[in-house]
Design a protein around this motif. Structure first.
Motif, PDB file in Angstrom:
ATOM      1  N   GLU A  24     -31.703 -23.226  43.102  1.00 29.13           N
ATOM      2  CA  GLU A  24     -32.201 -21.935  43.574  1.00 29.13           C
ATOM      3  C   GLU A  24     -31.203 -21.279  44.532  1.00 29.13           C
ATOM      4  N   SER A  25     -30.650 -22.059  45.449  1.00 33.12           N
ATOM      5  CA  SER A  25     -29.675 -21.472  46.399  1.00 33.12           C
ATOM      6  C   SER A  25     -28.409 -21.057  45.669  1.00 33.12           C
ATOM      7  N   ILE A  26     -28.007 -21.827  44.650  1.00 33.25           N
ATOM      8  CA  ILE A  26     -26.785 -21.470  43.910  1.00 33.25           C
ATOM      9  C   ILE A  26     -27.027 -20.150  43.168  1.00 33.25           C
ATOM     10  N   TRP A  27     -28.140 -20.086  42.458  1.00 35.13           N
ATOM     11  CA  TRP A  27     -28.449 -18.907  41.637  1.00 35.13           C
ATOM     12  C   TRP A  27     -28.580 -17.654  42.509  1.00 35.13           C
ATOM     13  N   ASN A  28     -29.076 -17.839  43.735  1.00 33.19           N
ATOM     14  CA  ASN A  28     -29.291 -16.690  44.624  1.00 33.19           C
ATOM     15  C   ASN A  28     -28.103 -16.397  45.518  1.00 33.19           C
ATOM     16  N   PHE A  29     -26.980 -17.057  45.264  1.00 30.65           N
ATOM     17  CA  PHE A  29     -25.789 -16.818  46.093  1.00 30.65           C
ATOM     18  C   PHE A  29     -25.428 -15.336  46.058  1.00 30.65           C
ATOM     19  N   GLN A  30     -25.117 -14.803  47.225  1.00 22.85           N
ATOM     20  CA  GLN A  30     -24.816 -13.372  47.311  1.00 22.85           C
ATOM     21  C   GLN A  30     -23.306 -13.129  47.300  1.00 22.85           C
ATOM     22  N   ALA A  31     -22.814 -12.637  46.168  1.00 33.29           N
ATOM     23  CA  ALA A  31     -21.387 -12.290  46.069  1.00 33.29           C
ATOM     24  C   ALA A  31     -21.154 -10.935  46.724  1.00 33.29           C
ATOM     25  N   LYS A  32     -19.883 -10.654  47.042  1.00 36.31           N
ATOM     26  CA  LYS A  32     -19.522  -9.359  47.632  1.00 36.31           C
ATOM     27  C   LYS A  32     -18.476  -8.709  46.737  1.00 36.31           C
ATOM     28  N   PRO A  33     -18.402  -7.380  46.775  1.00 31.53           N
ATOM     29  CA  PRO A  33     -17.444  -6.693  45.886  1.00 31.53           C
ATOM     30  C   PRO A  33     -15.993  -7.097  46.136  1.00 31.53           C
ATOM     31  N   ASN A  34     -15.657  -7.460  47.376  1.00 31.00           N
ATOM     32  CA  ASN A  34     -14.255  -7.827  47.629  1.00 31.00           C
ATOM     33  C   ASN A  34     -13.998  -9.336  47.577  1.00 31.00           C
ATOM     34  N   ASP A  35     -14.946 -10.092  47.031  1.00 35.76           N
ATOM     35  CA  ASP A  35     -14.693 -11.521  46.782  1.00 35.76           C
ATOM     36  C   ASP A  35     -13.775 -11.658  45.579  1.00 35.76           C
ATOM     37  N   LEU A  36     -13.190 -12.840  45.466  1.00 34.39           N
ATOM     38  CA  LEU A  36     -12.461 -13.180  44.242  1.00 34.39           C
ATOM     39  C   LEU A  36     -12.975 -14.547  43.803  1.00 34.39           C
ATOM     40  N   LEU A  37     -13.305 -14.656  42.519  1.00 32.82           N
ATOM     41  CA  LEU A  37     -13.802 -15.926  42.014  1.00 32.82           C
ATOM     42  C   LEU A  37     -12.812 -16.483  40.991  1.00 32.82           C
ATOM     43  N   ILE A  38     -12.469 -17.754  41.137  1.00 30.72           N
ATOM     44  CA  ILE A  38     -11.629 -18.421  40.146  1.00 30.72           C
ATOM     45  C   ILE A  38     -12.552 -19.340  39.346  1.00 30.72           C
ATOM     46  N   ALA A  39     -12.694 -19.037  38.074  1.00 33.43           N
ATOM     47  CA  ALA A  39     -13.652 -19.763  37.241  1.00 33.43           C
ATOM     48  C   ALA A  39     -12.906 -20.507  36.138  1.00 33.43           C
ATOM     49  N   SER A  40     -13.474 -21.634  35.727  1.00 29.38           N
ATOM     50  CA  SER A  40     -12.831 -22.427  34.669  1.00 29.38           C
ATOM     51  C   SER A  40     -13.755 -23.538  34.233  1.00 29.38           C
ATOM     52  N   TYR A  41     -13.455 -24.090  33.077  1.00 30.05           N
ATOM     53  CA  TYR A  41     -14.035 -25.374  32.680  1.00 30.05           C
ATOM     54  C   TYR A  41     -13.208 -26.434  33.425  1.00 30.05           C
TER      55      TYR A  41
ATOM     56  N   ILE B 216      -1.738 -20.725  43.282  1.00 30.97           N
ATOM     57  CA  ILE B 216      -0.972 -19.500  43.002  1.00 30.97           C
ATOM     58  C   ILE B 216      -1.640 -18.307  43.704  1.00 30.97           C
ATOM     59  N   VAL B 217      -2.956 -18.223  43.576  1.00 27.41           N
ATOM     60  CA  VAL B 217      -3.687 -17.093  44.169  1.00 27.41           C
ATOM     61  C   VAL B 217      -3.555 -17.126  45.698  1.00 27.41           C
TER      62      VAL B 217
ATOM     63  N   SER C  98     -14.716 -12.297  55.075  1.00 30.14           N
ATOM     64  CA  SER C  98     -14.179 -11.626  53.875  1.00 30.14           C
ATOM     65  C   SER C  98     -12.742 -11.214  54.124  1.00 30.14           C
ATOM     66  N   PRO C  99     -11.925 -11.052  53.119  1.00 26.50           N
ATOM     67  CA  PRO C  99     -12.206 -11.304  51.715  1.00 26.50           C
ATOM     68  C   PRO C  99     -12.153 -12.803  51.372  1.00 26.50           C
ATOM     69  N   ARG C 100     -13.156 -13.225  50.603  1.00 38.59           N
ATOM     70  CA  ARG C 100     -13.269 -14.652  50.278  1.00 38.59           C
ATOM     71  C   ARG C 100     -12.755 -14.924  48.866  1.00 38.59           C
ATOM     72  N   THR C 101     -12.177 -16.122  48.689  1.00 37.00           N
ATOM     73  CA  THR C 101     -11.828 -16.576  47.340  1.00 37.00           C
ATOM     74  C   THR C 101     -12.579 -17.881  47.115  1.00 37.00           C
ATOM     75  N   MET C 102     -13.262 -17.958  45.986  1.00 34.99           N
ATOM     76  CA  MET C 102     -14.084 -19.134  45.708  1.00 34.99           C
ATOM     77  C   MET C 102     -13.806 -19.672  44.314  1.00 34.99           C
ATOM     78  N   LYS C 103     -14.338 -20.841  44.060  1.00 37.75           N
ATOM     79  CA  LYS C 103     -14.114 -21.492  42.756  1.00 37.75           C
ATOM     80  C   LYS C 103     -15.450 -21.842  42.121  1.00 37.75           C
ATOM     81  N   THR C 104     -15.505 -21.794  40.811  1.00 41.10           N
ATOM     82  CA  THR C 104     -16.698 -22.296  40.108  1.00 41.10           C
ATOM     83  C   THR C 104     -16.291 -22.879  38.766  1.00 41.10           C
ATOM     84  N   HIS C 105     -17.098 -23.852  38.307  1.00 41.17           N
ATOM     85  CA  HIS C 105     -16.953 -24.344  36.924  1.00 41.17           C
ATOM     86  C   HIS C 105     -18.170 -23.935  36.100  1.00 41.17           C
ATOM     87  N   LEU C 106     -19.009 -23.080  36.635  1.00 40.46           N
ATOM     88  CA  LEU C 106     -20.248 -22.742  35.917  1.00 40.46           C
ATOM     89  C   LEU C 106     -19.952 -21.990  34.625  1.00 40.46           C
ATOM     90  N   PRO C 107     -20.704 -22.286  33.566  1.00 40.05           N
ATOM     91  CA  PRO C 107     -20.579 -21.477  32.353  1.00 40.05           C
ATOM     92  C   PRO C 107     -21.105 -20.076  32.650  1.00 40.05           C
TER      93      PRO C 107
END
Ligand code: A3P
Length: 296
Positions: A29-46, A57-58, A102-111
C-alpha cells in the motif's frame, strides 16, 4: 563454509501475479501510494540489466563529472530503490526517497503495471534500461547464488526454467521489457539497451543528456565514460554492491560486478538449453517491435 543467511529461503508473495518479496508485498500500500514529483527522475529496469551502471552514469551527469561528489554515498543511498528496503539502512527505499530533497533520482525494478500511479500523473521522466534475456538470466542466476536476500536459484537449468516462466522476483522478463516498451511513446521514457551502452557509451550518454536537457563538454563526457567503465566502477567502493556484508552477498560465490560483458550466456547455456530458450522466446516476443542483440 556457507553463511547462515543462505540456509533460510527468502519468503515471496505475489502482487497481481508478479512475484515480489514478502516484505514488498506486505508494504504494497505504501509503495503504490508513493508520491512522485514532476522533477524526479526514475531509473527503471528488470534486475541485472545494467541498472547500477545507468545509475552511476546519471549521477555523474547530474554532478558534472565530479567523481568526489559521486562518491558521497553508496549507490542505494544516492538513488533509493523504491520498493526494496536497502539492507544496510533502517528504512525502506521509499521512506529514504521521501526524506530526500528535490530533485530526486530513484530506482525501481517494478513492471510497468505496478509502477505507483503518481509517476504517470506527474509526468515524471523515466530512464528504462533493458538487456538481452540470456545475459540477464545468467547474471540473475549468479547473483541469486551469491545473494542471501534473493530466493535460492537451484541449478542453472532450474533457474532458466523459472526465468522463462516468470517465477523469479519482479516477474517475467518478457512482460517487463514489452510492458515498458509499449508505454514509452505515451510518457517521457528514455528506453536504453545495455548492449548499446557497451558498444557506444558516448552515444548513449548523449541520449541521456538530451533527455535530461543537459549539456556537458566533450572532456566531461569522456571522464564519465572512463569512470563508469566496468573496470573502474568495479574498483569504486561507492558504486555497486561489492562492499556489502558477506551475509548479504557472498563475494566468494559471485561478485555483483561480475563480468560486465555481452554474450557471457554462451559460456553457460548448453546448446539444447539455448534452443529451448530461443523457441520459447519467439512465442513470448511475437508481434513486438522490440528487438535485442545477444552478442555485439
Ligand atoms: P554481469 O553479472 O553479467 O556481469 P544491475 O545493476 O541491473 O543489477 O546489473 C548488473 C549487471 O550489470 C552485472 O552483469 C554487472 O557486472 C553489470 N555492470 C555493472 N556495471 C557495469 C559497467 N560499468 N559496465 C558494464 N556492465 C556493468
Amino acid at each position: 563454509q556457507v553463511s547462515k543467511a543462505f540456509l533460510q529461503e527468502v519468503q515471496v508473495k505475489e502482487i497481481n501475479a508478479v512475484l515480489l518479496t514478502k516484505g514488498m508485498s506486505d508494504n504494497w500500500e505504501s509503495i503504490w501510494n508513493f508520491q512522485a514529483k514532476p522533477n524526479d527522475l526514475l531509473i527503471a529496469s528488470y534486475p541485472k540489466s545494467g541498472t547500477t551502471w545507468t545509475q552511476e552514469i546519471v549521477d555523474m551527469i547530474q554532478n558534472d563529472g565530479d567523481v568526489r561528489k559521486c562518491q558521497r554515498a553508496y549507490t542505494y543511498v544516492r538513488q533509493p530503490h523504491l520498493e526494496w528496503k536497502p539492507w544496510l539502512l533502517s528504512t525502506p527505499g521509499l521512506e529514504e526517497a521521501e526524506k530526500m530533497p528535490s530533485p530526486r533520482t530513484m530506482k525501481t525494478h517494478l513492471p510497468v503495471q505496478l509502477l505507483p500511479p503518481s509517476f504517470w500523473k506527474e509526468n515524471t521522466k523515466i530512464i528504462y534500461v533493458a538487456r538481452n534475456a540470456k545475459d540477464v538470466a545468467v547474471s540473475y542466476y549468479h547473483l541469486s547464488r551469491a545473494m542471501s536476500v534473493l530466493p535460492r536459484p537451484g541449478t542453472l537449468d532450474e533457474f532458466i526454467d523459472k526465468f522463462m516462466n516468470g517465477r523469479v522476483l519482479w516477474g517475467s522478463w518478457y512482460d517487463h521489457v514489452k510492458g515498458w516498451w509499449n508505454k514509452k511513446d505515451k510518457h517521457p521514457i528514455l528506453y536504453l539497451f545495455y548492449e548499446d551502452m557497451k558498444e557506444n557509451p558516448k552515444q548513449e550518454i548523449q541520449k541521456i543528456l538530451k533527455f535530461l536537457e543537459k549539456d556537458l563538454s566533450e572532456e566531461i563526457i569522456n571522464k564519465i565514460i572512463y569512470h563508469t567503465s566496468f573496470d573502474i566502477m568495479k574498483q569504486n567502493p561507492m558504486a555497486g554492491y561489492d562492499t556489502i556484508h558477506i551475509n548479504i552477498i557472498d563475494h566468494s560465490i559471485s561478485s555483483f560486478m561480475r563480468k560486465g560483458i555481452t554474450g557471457d550466456w554462451k559460456n553457460h547455456f548448453t546448446v539444447s538449453q539455448s534452443e529451448k530458450f530461443d523457441e520459447h522466446y519467439k512465442k513470448k516476443m511475437a508481434g513486438t517491435t522490440l528487438t535485442f542483440r545477444s552478442e555485439i
